[in-house]
Design a protein around this motif. Structure first.
Motif, PDB file in Angstrom:
ATOM      1  N   TYR A 141      19.343 -12.993 -30.975  1.00  0.00           N
ATOM      2  CA  TYR A 141      20.000 -12.091 -30.033  1.00  0.00           C
ATOM      3  C   TYR A 141      19.235 -12.024 -28.719  1.00  0.00           C
ATOM      4  O   TYR A 141      19.827 -12.076 -27.638  1.00  0.00           O
ATOM      5  CB  TYR A 141      20.132 -10.684 -30.634  1.00  0.00           C
ATOM      6  N   TYR A 142      17.925 -11.913 -28.802  1.00  0.00           N
ATOM      7  CA  TYR A 142      17.083 -11.834 -27.609  1.00  0.00           C
ATOM      8  C   TYR A 142      17.262 -13.079 -26.736  1.00  0.00           C
ATOM      9  O   TYR A 142      17.412 -12.974 -25.516  1.00  0.00           O
ATOM     10  CB  TYR A 142      15.622 -11.669 -28.031  1.00  0.00           C
ATOM     11  N   LYS A 143      17.245 -14.243 -27.369  1.00  0.00           N
ATOM     12  CA  LYS A 143      17.441 -15.489 -26.611  1.00  0.00           C
ATOM     13  C   LYS A 143      18.821 -15.540 -25.976  1.00  0.00           C
ATOM     14  O   LYS A 143      18.967 -15.960 -24.830  1.00  0.00           O
ATOM     15  CB  LYS A 143      17.253 -16.708 -27.523  1.00  0.00           C
ATOM     16  N   TRP A 144      19.835 -15.119 -26.723  1.00  0.00           N
ATOM     17  CA  TRP A 144      21.193 -15.118 -26.185  1.00  0.00           C
ATOM     18  C   TRP A 144      21.296 -14.150 -25.006  1.00  0.00           C
ATOM     19  O   TRP A 144      21.860 -14.493 -23.972  1.00  0.00           O
ATOM     20  CB  TRP A 144      22.184 -14.726 -27.271  1.00  0.00           C
ATOM     21  N   PHE A 145      20.762 -12.959 -25.167  1.00  0.00           N
ATOM     22  CA  PHE A 145      20.914 -11.937 -24.140  1.00  0.00           C
ATOM     23  C   PHE A 145      20.116 -12.258 -22.886  1.00  0.00           C
ATOM     24  O   PHE A 145      20.566 -12.011 -21.780  1.00  0.00           O
ATOM     25  CB  PHE A 145      20.498 -10.573 -24.678  1.00  0.00           C
ATOM     26  N   THR A 146      18.930 -12.812 -23.040  1.00  0.00           N
ATOM     27  CA  THR A 146      18.068 -13.078 -21.884  1.00  0.00           C
ATOM     28  C   THR A 146      18.135 -14.517 -21.414  1.00  0.00           C
ATOM     29  O   THR A 146      17.524 -14.859 -20.405  1.00  0.00           O
ATOM     30  CB  THR A 146      16.610 -12.728 -22.209  1.00  0.00           C
ATOM     31  N   ARG A 147      18.816 -15.367 -22.170  1.00  0.00           N
ATOM     32  CA  ARG A 147      18.909 -16.784 -21.829  1.00  0.00           C
ATOM     33  C   ARG A 147      17.537 -17.438 -21.708  1.00  0.00           C
ATOM     34  O   ARG A 147      17.260 -18.184 -20.813  1.00  0.00           O
ATOM     35  CB  ARG A 147      19.679 -17.012 -20.536  1.00  0.00           C
ATOM     36  N   VAL A 148      16.665 -17.114 -22.665  1.00  0.00           N
ATOM     37  CA  VAL A 148      15.297 -17.644 -22.706  1.00  0.00           C
ATOM     38  C   VAL A 148      15.236 -18.732 -23.754  1.00  0.00           C
ATOM     39  O   VAL A 148      15.830 -18.637 -24.806  1.00  0.00           O
ATOM     40  CB  VAL A 148      14.276 -16.536 -23.073  1.00  0.00           C
ATOM     41  N   GLY A 149      14.428 -19.762 -23.510  1.00  0.00           N
ATOM     42  CA  GLY A 149      14.172 -20.796 -24.504  1.00  0.00           C
ATOM     43  C   GLY A 149      15.355 -21.611 -24.747  1.00  0.00           C
ATOM     44  O   GLY A 149      15.745 -22.275 -25.555  1.00  0.00           O
TER      45      GLY A 149
END
Length: 141
Positions: A133-141
């Motif tokens: 979720y964090y990666k999806w929301f922040t577009r990180v990694g």
């Protein structure tokens, strides 16, 4: 936990920290209630909301989400898979060890139909869901 967050969450990443914290609260609310309602774990002593929930408010809604913030903010995106697996293992192991300590030396938690490895597995899975979720929301990694 407050001091750890103040010290290790940079001001320019407060938005990301908030996303990780709030999403982890959603996950722990669901799993925490399931575990206590099915009487797998019992929290005999609770400081807050004793009449309203059987789960540990302090752990489920503050300590665990705060640790998830640190997990996500310091996730080794640029490292290899072994290093990433160690990151999961380290954070999951710390929580599991803290729970085992509380189980053995305090009256804060009682296993009914639960074991330490279920804690390890569920924490690992919840960290994974949180990371996705964090990666999806922040577009990180």
């Amino acid at each position: 936990m407050v001091l750890l967050l103040i010290k290790y969450v940079p001001r320019n990443r407060l938005r990301e920290a908030n996303i990780a914290f709030l999403f982890k609260q959603v996950i722990t609310w669901l799993f925490g209630l399931m575990v206590t309602e099915y009487r797998l774990i019992k929290y005999p002593y609770r400081m807050f909301f004793r009449k309203f929930t059987k789960s540990s408010f302090t752990f489920e809604y503050f300590v665990y989400p705060a640790l998830c913030v640190l997990f996500n903010l310091y996730y080794p995106d640029k490292k290899n898979y072994l290093y990433k697996a160690f990151h999961y293992f380290w954070h999951t192991g710390i929580i599991t060890l803290l729970e085992l300590y509380a189980l053995k030396y305090t009256r804060l938690i009682v296993y009914k139909r639960w074991t330490w490895y279920w804690t390890f597995v569920t924490v690992w899975i919840s960290y994974y869901i949180s990371r996705v979720y964090y990666k999806w929301f922040t577009r990180v990694g």
